[in-house]
Scaffold this motif. Sequence first.
Motif, PDB file in Angstrom:
ATOM      1  N   GLY A  79       0.835  -1.190   0.000  1.00 47.64           N
ATOM      2  CA  GLY A  79       0.000   0.000   0.000  1.00 47.64           C
ATOM      3  C   GLY A  79       0.865   1.232   0.000  1.00 47.64           C
ATOM      4  O   GLY A  79       2.047   1.171  -0.347  1.00 47.64           O
ATOM      5  N   SER A  80       0.225   2.351   0.336  1.00 44.08           N
ATOM      6  CA  SER A  80       0.995   3.594   0.433  1.00 44.08           C
ATOM      7  C   SER A  80       0.261   4.545   1.360  1.00 44.08           C
ATOM      8  O   SER A  80      -0.966   4.499   1.469  1.00 44.08           O
ATOM      9  CB  SER A  80       1.168   4.231  -0.945  1.00 44.08           C
ATOM     10  N   ASP A  81       1.031   5.387   2.010  1.00 43.70           N
ATOM     11  CA  ASP A  81       0.459   6.414   2.871  1.00 43.70           C
ATOM     12  C   ASP A  81       0.751   7.752   2.193  1.00 43.70           C
ATOM     13  O   ASP A  81       1.498   8.578   2.694  1.00 43.70           O
ATOM     14  CB  ASP A  81       1.102   6.317   4.254  1.00 43.70           C
ATOM     15  N   GLY A  82       0.172   7.904   1.012  1.00 46.94           N
ATOM     16  CA  GLY A  82       0.466   9.040   0.136  1.00 46.94           C
ATOM     17  C   GLY A  82       0.665   8.494  -1.270  1.00 46.94           C
ATOM     18  O   GLY A  82       0.099   7.451  -1.623  1.00 46.94           O
ATOM     19  N   PRO A  83       1.479   9.136  -2.086  1.00 44.12           N
ATOM     20  CA  PRO A  83       1.650   8.674  -3.471  1.00 44.12           C
ATOM     21  C   PRO A  83       2.167   7.233  -3.527  1.00 44.12           C
ATOM     22  O   PRO A  83       3.050   6.873  -2.752  1.00 44.12           O
ATOM     23  CB  PRO A  83       2.704   9.627  -4.049  1.00 44.12           C
ATOM     24  N   VAL A  84       1.626   6.429  -4.433  1.00 42.79           N
ATOM     25  CA  VAL A  84       2.078   5.046  -4.616  1.00 42.79           C
ATOM     26  C   VAL A  84       2.832   4.911  -5.937  1.00 42.79           C
ATOM     27  O   VAL A  84       3.535   3.935  -6.166  1.00 42.79           O
ATOM     28  CB  VAL A  84       0.881   4.074  -4.551  1.00 42.79           C
ATOM     29  N   LEU A  85       2.665   5.892  -6.822  1.00 42.71           N
ATOM     30  CA  LEU A  85       3.379   6.013  -8.106  1.00 42.71           C
ATOM     31  C   LEU A  85       2.936   5.021  -9.183  1.00 42.71           C
ATOM     32  O   LEU A  85       3.102   5.293 -10.371  1.00 42.71           O
ATOM     33  CB  LEU A  85       4.900   5.906  -7.917  1.00 42.71           C
ATOM     34  N   SER A  86       2.387   3.875  -8.790  1.00 42.07           N
ATOM     35  CA  SER A  86       2.120   2.830  -9.779  1.00 42.07           C
ATOM     36  C   SER A  86       0.661   2.392  -9.822  1.00 42.07           C
ATOM     37  O   SER A  86       0.347   1.314 -10.333  1.00 42.07           O
ATOM     38  CB  SER A  86       3.012   1.616  -9.499  1.00 42.07           C
ATOM     39  N   VAL A  87      -0.248   3.194  -9.290  1.00 37.99           N
ATOM     40  CA  VAL A  87      -1.684   2.944  -9.466  1.00 37.99           C
ATOM     41  C   VAL A  87      -2.265   4.283  -9.886  1.00 37.99           C
ATOM     42  O   VAL A  87      -2.455   5.176  -9.059  1.00 37.99           O
ATOM     43  CB  VAL A  87      -2.350   2.446  -8.170  1.00 37.99           C
ATOM     44  N   ASN A  88      -2.486   4.412 -11.179  1.00 38.46           N
ATOM     45  CA  ASN A  88      -2.749   5.743 -11.714  1.00 38.46           C
ATOM     46  C   ASN A  88      -4.020   5.808 -12.549  1.00 38.46           C
ATOM     47  O   ASN A  88      -4.366   4.878 -13.269  1.00 38.46           O
ATOM     48  CB  ASN A  88      -1.579   6.193 -12.595  1.00 38.46           C
ATOM     49  N   LEU A  89      -4.668   6.952 -12.427  1.00 39.44           N
ATOM     50  CA  LEU A  89      -5.750   7.314 -13.335  1.00 39.44           C
ATOM     51  C   LEU A  89      -5.164   8.360 -14.289  1.00 39.44           C
ATOM     52  O   LEU A  89      -4.773   9.444 -13.851  1.00 39.44           O
ATOM     53  CB  LEU A  89      -6.922   7.895 -12.530  1.00 39.44           C
ATOM     54  N   ASN A 239      13.271   5.418  -5.062  1.00 40.08           N
ATOM     55  CA  ASN A 239      12.161   6.300  -4.672  1.00 40.08           C
ATOM     56  C   ASN A 239      10.830   5.545  -4.703  1.00 40.08           C
ATOM     57  O   ASN A 239       9.982   5.728  -3.831  1.00 40.08           O
ATOM     58  CB  ASN A 239      12.074   7.512  -5.609  1.00 40.08           C
ATOM     59  N   TYR A 240      10.683   4.701  -5.727  1.00 44.68           N
ATOM     60  CA  TYR A 240       9.455   3.917  -5.850  1.00 44.68           C
ATOM     61  C   TYR A 240       9.319   2.955  -4.664  1.00 44.68           C
ATOM     62  O   TYR A 240       8.280   2.893  -4.004  1.00 44.68           O
ATOM     63  CB  TYR A 240       9.461   3.160  -7.177  1.00 44.68           C
ATOM     64  N   PHE A 241      10.391   2.213  -4.383  1.00 44.17           N
ATOM     65  CA  PHE A 241      10.330   1.244  -3.283  1.00 44.17           C
ATOM     66  C   PHE A 241      10.030   1.954  -1.958  1.00 44.17           C
ATOM     67  O   PHE A 241       9.320   1.430  -1.099  1.00 44.17           O
ATOM     68  CB  PHE A 241      11.643   0.457  -3.176  1.00 44.17           C
ATOM     69  N   ARG A 242      10.579   3.183  -1.796  1.00 42.71           N
ATOM     70  CA  ARG A 242      10.331   3.907  -0.542  1.00 42.71           C
ATOM     71  C   ARG A 242       8.909   4.444  -0.469  1.00 42.71           C
ATOM     72  O   ARG A 242       8.375   4.664   0.619  1.00 42.71           O
ATOM     73  CB  ARG A 242      11.332   5.060  -0.393  1.00 42.71           C
ATOM     74  N   ALA A 243       8.282   4.667  -1.635  1.00 50.11           N
ATOM     75  CA  ALA A 243       6.891   5.136  -1.631  1.00 50.11           C
ATOM     76  C   ALA A 243       5.945   4.023  -1.183  1.00 50.11           C
ATOM     77  O   ALA A 243       4.876   4.287  -0.639  1.00 50.11           O
ATOM     78  CB  ALA A 243       6.487   5.601  -3.030  1.00 50.11           C
ATOM     79  N   LEU A 244       6.349   2.783  -1.388  1.00 51.43           N
ATOM     80  CA  LEU A 244       5.479   1.652  -1.058  1.00 51.43           C
ATOM     81  C   LEU A 244       5.497   1.391   0.440  1.00 51.43           C
ATOM     82  O   LEU A 244       6.518   1.557   1.106  1.00 51.43           O
ATOM     83  CB  LEU A 244       5.950   0.396  -1.804  1.00 51.43           C
ATOM     84  N   ASP A 245       4.343   0.983   0.944  1.00 45.99           N
ATOM     85  CA  ASP A 245       4.205   0.682   2.364  1.00 45.99           C
ATOM     86  C   ASP A 245       3.867  -0.801   2.477  1.00 45.99           C
ATOM     87  O   ASP A 245       2.771  -1.227   2.105  1.00 45.99           O
ATOM     88  CB  ASP A 245       3.082   1.562   2.933  1.00 45.99           C
ATOM     89  N   PHE A 246       4.850  -1.600   2.936  1.00 43.22           N
ATOM     90  CA  PHE A 246       4.629  -3.050   3.027  1.00 43.22           C
ATOM     91  C   PHE A 246       4.054  -3.471   4.380  1.00 43.22           C
ATOM     92  O   PHE A 246       3.992  -4.652   4.689  1.00 43.22           O
ATOM     93  CB  PHE A 246       5.942  -3.809   2.766  1.00 43.22           C
ATOM     94  N   SER A 247       3.690  -2.484   5.210  1.00 39.12           N
ATOM     95  CA  SER A 247       3.209  -2.818   6.549  1.00 39.12           C
ATOM     96  C   SER A 247       1.685  -2.853   6.588  1.00 39.12           C
ATOM     97  O   SER A 247       1.000  -2.355   5.679  1.00 39.12           O
ATOM     98  CB  SER A 247       3.744  -1.808   7.562  1.00 39.12           C
ATOM     99  N   LEU A 248       1.161  -3.481   7.621  1.00 45.70           N
ATOM    100  CA  LEU A 248      -0.291  -3.515   7.831  1.00 45.70           C
ATOM    101  C   LEU A 248      -0.513  -3.299   9.324  1.00 45.70           C
ATOM    102  O   LEU A 248      -0.793  -4.242  10.070  1.00 45.70           O
ATOM    103  CB  LEU A 248      -0.856  -4.869   7.344  1.00 45.70           C
ATOM    104  N   GLY A 249      -0.325  -2.052   9.747  1.00 50.86           N
ATOM    105  CA  GLY A 249      -0.493  -1.690  11.161  1.00 50.86           C
ATOM    106  C   GLY A 249      -1.900  -1.171  11.418  1.00 50.86           C
ATOM    107  O   GLY A 249      -2.804  -1.350  10.592  1.00 50.86           O
ATOM    108  N   ARG A 250      -2.075  -0.490  12.549  1.00 51.12           N
ATOM    109  CA  ARG A 250      -3.394  -0.029  12.963  1.00 51.12           C
ATOM    110  C   ARG A 250      -4.013   0.896  11.912  1.00 51.12           C
ATOM    111  O   ARG A 250      -5.155   0.722  11.498  1.00 51.12           O
ATOM    112  CB  ARG A 250      -3.278   0.701  14.306  1.00 51.12           C
ATOM    113  N   ARG A 251      -3.247   1.886  11.442  1.00 44.72           N
ATOM    114  CA  ARG A 251      -3.794   2.857  10.485  1.00 44.72           C
ATOM    115  C   ARG A 251      -4.092   2.189   9.138  1.00 44.72           C
ATOM    116  O   ARG A 251      -5.089   2.524   8.477  1.00 44.72           O
ATOM    117  CB  ARG A 251      -2.829   4.032  10.280  1.00 44.72           C
ATOM    118  N   GLN A 252      -3.221   1.275   8.706  1.00 43.31           N
ATOM    119  CA  GLN A 252      -3.466   0.594   7.437  1.00 43.31           C
ATOM    120  C   GLN A 252      -4.746  -0.251   7.526  1.00 43.31           C
ATOM    121  O   GLN A 252      -5.519  -0.309   6.561  1.00 43.31           O
ATOM    122  CB  GLN A 252      -2.269  -0.299   7.053  1.00 43.31           C
ATOM    123  N   VAL A 253      -4.953  -0.905   8.671  1.00 35.45           N
ATOM    124  CA  VAL A 253      -6.190  -1.687   8.836  1.00 35.45           C
ATOM    125  C   VAL A 253      -7.403  -0.762   8.828  1.00 35.45           C
ATOM    126  O   VAL A 253      -8.452  -1.089   8.243  1.00 35.45           O
ATOM    127  CB  VAL A 253      -6.136  -2.550  10.121  1.00 35.45           C
TER     128      VAL A 253
END
Lengths: 282, 282
Positions: A79-89, A239-253
Amino acid sequence: MSDRVERPRVGHIQFLNCLPIYWGLMRSGALLDVDLRKDTPDRLNAALVAGDLDIGPISLVEYLRHADELLLLPGLAVGSDGPVLSVNLVTSRPLAELDGRPVALGSTSRTGVLLAQMLLADKYGAEPEYFRCPPDLTQMMMEADAGVLIGDPALRAMHETPRDLTVIDLGQAWREWTSLPMVFAVWAVRKDFAAAHPGVVKEVHEAFQRSRDLCLDELDTVAEAAARWEPFDALTLANYFRALDFSLGRRQVEGLREFARRAAARGAAPALPPDGPVFAQV
Amino acid sequence: MSDRVERPRVGHIQFLNCLPIYWGLMRSGALLDVDLRKDTPDRLNAALVAGDLDIGPISLVEYLRHADELLLLPGLAVGSDGPVLSVNLVTSRPLAELDGRPVALGSTSRTGVLLAQMLLADKYGAEPEYFRCPPDLTQMMMEADAGVLIGDPALRAMHETPRDLTVIDLGQAWREWTSLPMVFAVWAVRKDFAAAHPGVVKEVHEAFQRSRDLCLDELDTVAEAAARWEPFDALTLANYFRALDFSLGRRQVEGLREFARRAAARGAAPALPPDGPVFAQV
């Protein structure tokens, strides 16, 4: 893992977004303990639901549609907590003007296309004429006023946007809309497999957590190694890898639940149970 | 490797005999630099010959049949200088008595079955009625007086030989017959690929050499890791890995030439050129 002789059949997304996870599985030696099946997200979704995979990443919306057969692996997501760069409209008009217009939905995307539909309907009051299309930007824009693209082609579009087109980062759009992180994919195990092989599930979960932590420590190295073969330079990849969020914590849930609520309101997936999502005991 | 963006398509034998090589590719990180296609030896042979693979292991006899399209990678092979444990002729009669009798040739084997045919003809004067058969010992012995089996089923047969059956280790038999090591498979690159991408070939060759050396240093660890999932214990696996000879030095090339000479004499493959085999420049 004495409860099973066969290696667990584990899915892996053959996109750059999951390359760091692969790096971790490789460097930690965990690849020897899984029968890793690399494929596109849509085919992995289908395989996990069909029981051809035991454990694997699955698009959030496909998880929601099959939550009664699956358990989530805690702590892991894409996921991402802001721009993900690779899911675009990608659009040729302002979003509110897409109402009634043709919009292409990339065939490899499940959660991204639903997010785009939610955003256009609920935030911009637009109900376009949607149609499915191979994930190729040129082909999409020949027939449509906008298109939803994920993965490597989307990342390329972000970096080489043709003139007259605007790229909306759907991770960022979700963040602005809901103030929450977006979860595009989760890792799940089939309930029947988890009941039969709890030890294997625990080990695979640990292997993925270890791989994720290991790759986060080595992101620049992963980016350099990948840049040799991918159509992006090492800095772009890092930069792309850092934009990605591989965690699933409280806020992501929380973000996942909010997406589930909106998906259910649209009739795109059944509602999560009040205590959902249900996690595997690991 | 700036001469090509795509990762080279490299074959990998999905049998225990090549697990140490996979371990090395994994631990050294080289997996990220190749598009590794795991498959059975016979399918990898066909893929390399068809041009669906750029580089990969190939059965010795298939290399001999297509030597005009291929170059060998120096220093690398799968063979044995004595027992190989996993290329076996399983028989219910003394070998000389197989003349005119049905003998099953396992469908996954190319070089092993030819070696068995040479041995029976030239050393035991036996010309059995050969037929192809899936690599299953029970099925073979229901219809035949002997069968040639390679890979993991052969290794199992070696350790759990049914009563009244004798297992002839064909690596050992070749060694006793010729005083030379036996080479069952070599690594080859397609000539057209080597001409177009010499840098990639050099790097893949180095990666394989590094992997081989790394895994030889860690054979007990490889065996322990593999024993969790394979139907053999760690000691059996370590003994098996030590029986295998992954090198292609002067004596192994002599063994290869001797096999080529005998194969050509039987009409099973064209003769090698006098200066053959031809190696890639790496």
